[in-house]
Every structure is written in structure tokens, then in C-alpha cells.
Design a protein around this motif. Structure first.
Motif, PDB file in Angstrom:
ATOM      1  N   VAL A 112       0.842  -1.193   0.000  1.00 38.32           N
ATOM      2  CA  VAL A 112       0.000   0.000   0.000  1.00 38.32           C
ATOM      3  C   VAL A 112       0.880   1.247   0.000  1.00 38.32           C
ATOM      4  O   VAL A 112       2.095   1.186   0.184  1.00 38.32           O
ATOM      5  CB  VAL A 112      -0.930   0.025   1.235  1.00 38.32           C
ATOM      6  CG1 VAL A 112      -1.892  -1.163   1.201  1.00 38.32           C
ATOM      7  CG2 VAL A 112      -0.117   0.025   2.529  1.00 38.32           C
ATOM      8  N   GLU A 113       0.254   2.400  -0.206  1.00 43.57           N
ATOM      9  CA  GLU A 113       0.983   3.662  -0.155  1.00 43.57           C
ATOM     10  C   GLU A 113       1.569   3.868   1.243  1.00 43.57           C
ATOM     11  O   GLU A 113       1.011   3.394   2.244  1.00 43.57           O
ATOM     12  CB  GLU A 113       0.062   4.833  -0.482  1.00 43.57           C
ATOM     13  CG  GLU A 113      -0.386   4.909  -1.922  1.00 43.57           C
ATOM     14  CD  GLU A 113      -1.212   6.155  -2.181  1.00 43.57           C
ATOM     15  OE1 GLU A 113      -0.954   6.845  -3.182  1.00 43.57           O
ATOM     16  OE2 GLU A 113      -2.120   6.422  -1.391  1.00 43.57           O
ATOM     17  N   TYR A 114       2.695   4.593   1.283  1.00 43.28           N
ATOM     18  CA  TYR A 114       3.282   4.868   2.586  1.00 43.28           C
ATOM     19  C   TYR A 114       2.488   5.972   3.276  1.00 43.28           C
ATOM     20  O   TYR A 114       1.694   6.677   2.667  1.00 43.28           O
ATOM     21  CB  TYR A 114       4.760   5.270   2.459  1.00 43.28           C
ATOM     22  CG  TYR A 114       5.518   4.965   3.743  1.00 43.28           C
ATOM     23  CD1 TYR A 114       5.845   3.660   4.068  1.00 43.28           C
ATOM     24  CD2 TYR A 114       5.842   5.973   4.639  1.00 43.28           C
ATOM     25  CE1 TYR A 114       6.505   3.353   5.239  1.00 43.28           C
ATOM     26  CE2 TYR A 114       6.505   5.683   5.818  1.00 43.28           C
ATOM     27  CZ  TYR A 114       6.827   4.374   6.125  1.00 43.28           C
ATOM     28  OH  TYR A 114       7.452   4.071   7.298  1.00 43.28           O
ATOM     29  N   TYR A 115       2.745   6.112   4.579  1.00 39.98           N
ATOM     30  CA  TYR A 115       2.014   7.102   5.366  1.00 39.98           C
ATOM     31  C   TYR A 115       2.198   8.502   4.782  1.00 39.98           C
ATOM     32  O   TYR A 115       3.287   8.887   4.350  1.00 39.98           O
ATOM     33  CB  TYR A 115       2.506   7.092   6.812  1.00 39.98           C
ATOM     34  CG  TYR A 115       2.361   5.752   7.500  1.00 39.98           C
ATOM     35  CD1 TYR A 115       1.108   5.213   7.765  1.00 39.98           C
ATOM     36  CD2 TYR A 115       3.480   5.021   7.896  1.00 39.98           C
ATOM     37  CE1 TYR A 115       0.961   3.980   8.392  1.00 39.98           C
ATOM     38  CE2 TYR A 115       3.354   3.787   8.525  1.00 39.98           C
ATOM     39  CZ  TYR A 115       2.094   3.269   8.773  1.00 39.98           C
ATOM     40  OH  TYR A 115       1.963   2.061   9.392  1.00 39.98           O
ATOM     41  N   SER A 116       1.129   9.280   4.787  1.00 37.62           N
ATOM     42  CA  SER A 116       1.166  10.643   4.283  1.00 37.62           C
ATOM     43  C   SER A 116       1.695  11.590   5.361  1.00 37.62           C
ATOM     44  O   SER A 116       1.908  11.203   6.519  1.00 37.62           O
ATOM     45  CB  SER A 116      -0.239  11.085   3.880  1.00 37.62           C
ATOM     46  OG  SER A 116      -1.071  11.178   5.044  1.00 37.62           O
ATOM     47  N   ARG A 117       1.886  12.846   4.977  1.00 39.82           N
ATOM     48  CA  ARG A 117       2.318  13.862   5.947  1.00 39.82           C
ATOM     49  C   ARG A 117       1.372  13.911   7.145  1.00 39.82           C
ATOM     50  O   ARG A 117       1.804  13.919   8.298  1.00 39.82           O
ATOM     51  CB  ARG A 117       2.383  15.235   5.273  1.00 39.82           C
ATOM     52  CG  ARG A 117       2.631  16.402   6.239  1.00 39.82           C
ATOM     53  CD  ARG A 117       2.841  17.690   5.508  1.00 39.82           C
ATOM     54  NE  ARG A 117       4.011  17.608   4.661  1.00 39.82           N
ATOM     55  CZ  ARG A 117       5.256  17.796   5.089  1.00 39.82           C
ATOM     56  NH1 ARG A 117       5.484  18.103   6.363  1.00 39.82           N
ATOM     57  NH2 ARG A 117       6.271  17.694   4.273  1.00 39.82           N
TER      58      ARG A 117
END
Length: 295
Positions: A83-88
Motif C-alpha cells: 500500500v501507499e506509505y504514510y502521508s504527511r
């Protein structure tokens, strides 16, 4: 070479125009902000190193025919899905807390946000010494230039009390902290750092960049190491630069980002640098003939 610079470049280089040569340049600098190597009151913003779970892989549902270039950055969730990595926003809300990834703590979240955009900086420690930190990685999430968003929303620029510059953006965010945080979180990109022992921030070539000499380019169009001659609306940026760096927002044939060092003067120039003009790339003599012969 023991002669003068002009004769050197005239002897060994020829000029090339990339596309129509119409250039646009911004500026970057090495900010200095308050920081600490250890957590203490007033220093609450974590400066993270690259986490071990940040990896490159292809999503399982992406067809083989679409897998070109490097795999995207992301992570594997508890179910084993990529999955996408954690956002800001997720990182600010504690997604990486408690994992021992902190190399330092910053005092001001707004100043640290802009240090991340610059990609490197200096932390002024409580004992007065300096800690230099440099780019080590990125979370793979999209970069959003909040200045453009704020102009489109009519928050800065003509008809407002806030200038269209880094200084104006920071002033607005400080005057409107809740709205300012939401705006900063539109930029989902997060930069991870490492401590540097160099006498300047490292560019993409792995050598320290220098004030009024190093420029960031898109290496798809301008080769690293090439001298670049700029003639811009901002006279202080005119002259010869060396392509030694790149950046997430530096994309296109004649897109440049000029480096201005550190200190108040560098902050002022880089924060307001936005200039159009013309660019020429200097290449070793014979390069253009070789390129033409391959066409």
C-alpha cells in the motif's frame, strides 16, 4: 587549467539550447532552525531517518504490462498487501512514533515544513552548536506546492496582505494556524533525513552545493555536472551555474532551482526568487555533432 575562466569555457565547450531555451528559475537555500538531539520541552517535532518498512514494490493488482521503470515506494500492511506509505498528515499524527526513528527534534513545525521543502538544513542546538541534516529519502507521496494552491484560493498575492513568496506563505500560516496546518497537509510528501558531516548540503551528485554556483535541474534534459548559463529577469541569478542537484518540483526542459547558501540574505533571495529568461547548456566540444549524426 591555469588560464582565465572565459578562455577555458570558450576552448573546451560549446553551447546548446534545450527546447526553445525559455527558462524559469526559483531559488532554494539551507535554512537554520532551532532543534535538539534529544527530546525536551519546546522541541516536539520529530526529525525522522528513513524507516525500515519503506520499500519499493509493485502492487499485486498492477498488470505486468504496466510495470515500467522503478517500482513505487510504499509499505506492506498487516495483511501483507503493498500500500501507499504514510502521508504527511498520518506521520504528523504519530504513524511513526515509538519506533526509535528520531535523529533530532525541531522546535517549530512551520519552519521544519519549509526545511523539508529545501531538502536540507541546519539545526541550531540548545548549546549553540549546529547539526547539519540532509535528504535521505521520501515517503513516495505526491508533492504539492502550497504556494500555488494559496494563490488560486486568493489567500496570498494581489488583493491580499500576504506576498507571493515563502515569507508571505509563512506569515499567512502563522496568522491562521488551523487553516495553515490543513494547507501544509495538502503536501503529502514527507522527507526523511540523515546527519551530515560535510561543509554544505549534499546535492544529487554527492558533493556539497555552493552559493551562486550550484543549480538544481531535471536530469532528463540537463546532464548533471554541465555548466548552465542563465540570463533571467532577476539579475542576481544571471551567469554561470553548475548542474549539481535536482528536486521533486524541478521538472521540465528548462526548469532550474538556484542555490543561495544559508543565512538571512540567502533566505530572502531564495524565498522570493521566481524569474523567467533564457538558458544555455555548455557541453564538451563535439557533443552536438555526435548527437546530430545519430538523428
Amino acid at each position: 587549467w591555469e588560464g582565465d575562466a572565459l578562455t577555458f569555457f570558450e576552448t573546451y565547450f560549446e553551447t546548446a539550447q534545450i527546447g526553445d531555451g525559455t527558462a524559469f528559475a526559483t531559488g532554494y537555500f539551507e535554512p537554520e532552525i532551532l532543534g535538539s538531539r534529544t527530546p525536551r520541552p519546546g522541541y516536539d517535532v520529530p526529525v525522522y531517518r528513513v524507516p525500515d518498512d519503506l520499500v519499493r514494490a509493485w502492487p499485486a493488482d498492477m498488470p505486468e504490462s504496466e510495470r515500467e521503470g522503478r517500482p513505487p515506494l510504499g509499505r506492506y500492511d498487516d495483511a501483507g498487501n503493498f500500500v501507499e506509505y504514510y502521508s504527511r498528515a498520518e506521520i504528523e499524527d504519530g504513524a511513526l512514533a515509538g519506533r526509535g526513528l528520531e535523529i533530532a527534534w525541531a522546535a517549530d513545525p512551520v519552519e521544519f515544513f519549509f526545511l523539508q521543502i529545501q531538502g536540507s538544513g541546519l539545526l541550531r542546538l540548545p548549546d549553540g552548536s549546529l547539526m547539519r541534516i540532509g535528504y535521505a529519502g521520501q515517503n513516495g507521496r505526491e508533492y504539492v506546492g502550497i504556494g500555488r494552491v494559496m494563490r488560486e484560493r486568493g489567500l496570498i498575492g494581489a488583493g491580499t496582505e500576504y506576498a507571493t513568496s515563502m515569507q508571505g506563505i509563512m506569515e499567512y500560516i502563522r496568522d491562521h494556524p488551523a487553516q495553515g496546518q490543513d494547507i501544509m497537509r495538502l503536501n503529502k510528501s514527507w522527507i526523511f533525513f540523515r546527519e551530515l558531516a560535510t561543509d554544505g548540503p549534499l546535492g544529487s551528485l554527492g558533493v556539497p552545493v555552493r552559493r551562486e554556483a550550484s543549480v538544481a535541474v531535471d536530469p532528463n534534459f540537463v546532464p548533471y555536472g554541465a555548466p548552465v548559463f542563465l540570463d533571467l529577469e532577476r539579475d542576481e541569478a544571471d551567469g554561470l551555474w553548475i548542474a549539481q542537484d535536482t528536486g521533486g518540483a524541478i521538472k521540465g526542459t528548462n526548469r532550474f532551482d538556484t542555490f543561495w547558501g544559508n543565512g538571512a540574505n540567502a533566505r530572502e533571495i531564495a524565498g522570493s526568487m521566481s524569474a523567467s529568461g533564457q538558458a544555455l547548456v555548455l557541453l564538451p566540444r563535439g557533443t552536438l555533432d555526435r548527437l546530430e549524426s545519430r538523428r
